[in-house]
Write an enzyme that holds these catalytic residues in place. Structure first.
Site, PDB file in Angstrom:
ATOM      1  CB  THR A 147      -0.950   0.002   1.216  1.00  9.64           C
ATOM      2  OG1 THR A 147      -0.203  -0.145   2.415  1.00  9.64           O
ATOM      3  CG2 THR A 147      -1.965  -1.120   1.107  1.00  9.64           C
ATOM      4  CE  LYS A 170       0.632  -3.468   3.200  1.00  6.69           C
ATOM      5  NZ  LYS A 170      -0.090  -2.483   4.084  1.00  6.69           N
ATOM      6  CB  THR A 181       3.207  -7.351  11.236  1.00  5.74           C
ATOM      7  OG1 THR A 181       3.335  -5.989  10.859  1.00  5.74           O
ATOM      8  CG2 THR A 181       3.638  -8.203  10.045  1.00  5.74           C
ATOM      9  CD  GLU A 261       1.959   5.072   6.342  1.00  7.07           C
ATOM     10  OE1 GLU A 261       1.146   4.474   5.627  1.00  7.07           O
ATOM     11  OE2 GLU A 261       1.638   5.750   7.319  1.00  7.07           O
ATOM     12  CG  ASN A 389      -0.442   8.394   7.514  1.00  3.95           C
ATOM     13  OD1 ASN A 389      -1.088   7.482   7.020  1.00  3.95           O
ATOM     14  ND2 ASN A 389       0.804   8.256   7.929  1.00  3.95           N
ATOM     15  CB  THR A 394      -8.909  12.801  -0.005  1.00  2.81           C
ATOM     16  OG1 THR A 394      -7.845  13.099   0.881  1.00  2.81           O
ATOM     17  CG2 THR A 394     -10.185  12.622   0.752  1.00  2.81           C
TER      18      THR A 394
END
Lengths: 394, 394
Positions: A147, A170, A181, A261, A389, A394
């Site tokens: 992702t 992932k 996880t 991230e 995030n 959107t």
């Protein structure tokens, strides 16, 4: 033990393939054998987690494979979500002509949105037709489940007797695994029974995936499957098998942390001399979870007090007068606290700043209260994390 | 009960002043009367916390005042830190010709660095000479204790009988107070004994400061002092006094959340229908602590699944099939989950996005399992938070 290439396809008896188009992805992994699994402890469990737990309970002796998707977490999707997860398992079971309870299901993506079933059904045949035991199969399955991950994550080892253990996973955000996880799939060709497999997996997970934190959010979808195809026979030494499994899980976990991230750096925190293993784990995880310490690592700001502060509120026993703190980049190191005495002179701080400039920061805290130790992995907190995030749906 | 101006100087018997130069600051607050205090539960306690706890234990009947500094947390500073904190108390005690145990000491700033005692000693006379009961005194003391705070935080009320309660506080990062917060000072002219004062304070703190999270890092320096000068006499109704104290503490706590490091929005999360007050508090705090949800609020991304996910891992009892979730900006509201059924149609998400565009987001989670409820306050996670904390000491 040596590292080998090929990811999960390094393991005899495993076939895989996957497809990724934009945010949507579908992966299939075939492997026949006893299976073990660990799943999120979040009380809001995604439908595929509920369905997979049920399948592991009812499967009989052997699993046949796993179907996984990205693009939708299928979490908080009410009754329809469970129907969709079962439909995913049925897709693969029908094709293989096996009991659907021998199929695992995994999902990752946005929470609270329904599955786009037509997309997955449309792409199923293509993925199934390309299933292969070549390394490319592992790579494609790995990419299909990504992702916000920037890189696919895989690791495989060979232990004595030619037995192999390989895994892909992932996970990049919503990472504080609790008993699993975000989607990890590990395979071995060792011949091991189901009960022992589950025991080995739990041990490996406690010292690997359960010691990784990106943001402290425990996902609704965490899962880790382990299937043993048995094609390489029984391990001569179960201790060595455990070591191999630990290594694969730890290397995968570290890859999750490094690819957290927005991350620019891996943080490895080791706590030694704790009164108990629980204390050591609490303290190590508190350091890598602290947004303040993570921000300081990003900015190479030698604000080491934040690491000690985190240990203080972690719940672990600590005697501030005994604590030592060391930063290292793997080559040179600097002592910042020595048995309770802080070192905040300019020379020491300059050295710490230099060490923090590298892409891995090793933090060691010596509590000197007992004999337990633990290591946890995390990453820095960056502008990019906020970017990713602030606009995920959107 | 009505709000009044003047901060802590609205309270009869309080004098204050402060000075701020760059990162350094010194504040003095004088008030004679029974005192109560709550302090951080972090096991690494700053020297001024240790010294103040000792002073509250040994003070006898009355406190005389508080000396507070910014620029150095005086935490993890070994034996010298305790000597310096005692020296700070002695400075004020000597000037007032009172027992040093009747003086409270507070510090905030970088952890692990020694106190720059000459600076504080040099500026002591100036601050002391300007002590005043005028509103300006409260403002100056408030500014003197700021670090990354963008605005000073003060609030005062008058309850029946002309009794007043006023407080100032600071705090913006390293905020997950546990039994206190980063430096709060509350005063009242009510005549109340010490034991009752401590009881009232603990109640107020549990529903105010202990329900605020900016980043989940519990500071080494949290403290909240409450001194009752008694100059307005006994409260006719202790319930009304408690309400007044609750209001002052809650308003101050909200100001801390809204001024969270880098924050652009206040998040108020209310959980109703929990099985116990502990469950309600766990669930409400998990929502406002989640870096993922905080980032989504920053980006007005209606990724509401993250709020439900946080409740799921909070430790609170939850039955996903009963949960309802509502977003509001105080004027209009939108139902995102109704008794377990998610609403992710475009119209609903567009309305949620619009509501999230305002400067306060009210999140309500109805668990429908019991009768307990709780409210917690937090803020969004922004690029600015990372900026501030990537280079705090450099």
């Amino acid at each position: 033990m040596k590292e080998v290439k090929g990811g999960i396809c390094a393991v005899k008896g495993v076939k895989a393939w996957g497809i990724k188009e934009g945010k949507m992805g579908l992966a299939i992994m075939l492997a026949k054998g006893p299976a073990a699994g660990v799943f999120t402890l979040n009380k809001v469990k995604a439908a595929p987690v509920l369905v997979s737990q049920d399948h592991l309970k009812k499967m009989g002796k052997e699993f046949n494979g796993i179907i996984a998707n990205s693009g939708c977490a299928n979490a908080f999707t009410h009754e329809q979500g469970v129907k969709d997860a079962i439909a995913m398992a049925n897709l693969l079971a029908k094709k293989l002509n096996v009991d659907p309870h021998t199929i695992g299901v995994s999902s990752t993506g946005v929470i609270g949105r329904p599955m786009d079933m037509p997309w997955y059904i449309d792409h199923f045949e293509e993925v199934f037709s390309k299933l292969t035991s070549k390394a490319e199969g592992s790579e494609m399955a790995n990419k299909a489940i990504m992702t916000t991950d920037l890189v696919p994550k895989s690791y495989a080892v060979e232990i004595e007797g030619g037995i192999r253990i390989g895994g892909i996973c992932k996970g990049s955000g919503m990472i504080e695994p609790n008993m699993g996880t975000m989607l990890a799939f590990v395979f071995t060709d060792a011949k091991i029974g189901r009960a022992q497999l589950q025991k080995c997996l739990q041990k490996a997970v406690d010292r690997s995936f359960n010691m990784v934190v990106v943001d402290g959010d425990t996902s609704t979808n965490d899962n880790l499957f382990l299937i043993a195809t048995g094609e390489a026979g029984k391990p001569a030494d179960m201790k060595k098998f455990q070591e191999g499994l630990d290594t694969v899980c730890m290397e995968l976990a570290k890859k999750v942390a490094r690819d957290g991230e927005g991350a620019t750096k891996l943080i490895e925190a080791t706590v030694t001399g704790a009164k108990s293993i629980e204390d050591a784990r609490l303290a190590a995880k508190a350091i890598i979870r602290s947004p303040l310490f993570k921000s300081a690592v990003y900015g190479t700001d030698p604000n080491w007090g934040r690491a000690v502060c985190a240990v203080g509120y972690s719940g672990s026993e600590i005697d501030p007068a005994k604590v030592s703190l060391i930063f290292s980049d793997g080559k040179s190191k600097v002592s910042l606290v020595d048995a309770g005495v802080p070192k905040s002179d300019e020379k020491t701080l300059a050295k710490a700043k230099k060490i923090m400039g590298n892409d891995t920061l090793y933090v060691t805290v010596e509590l000197k209260l007992g004999k337990s130790s633990a290591t946890a992995w995390g990453c820095d907190l960056t502008h990019k994390y906020v970017d990713i995030n602030a606009s995920y749906t959107t």
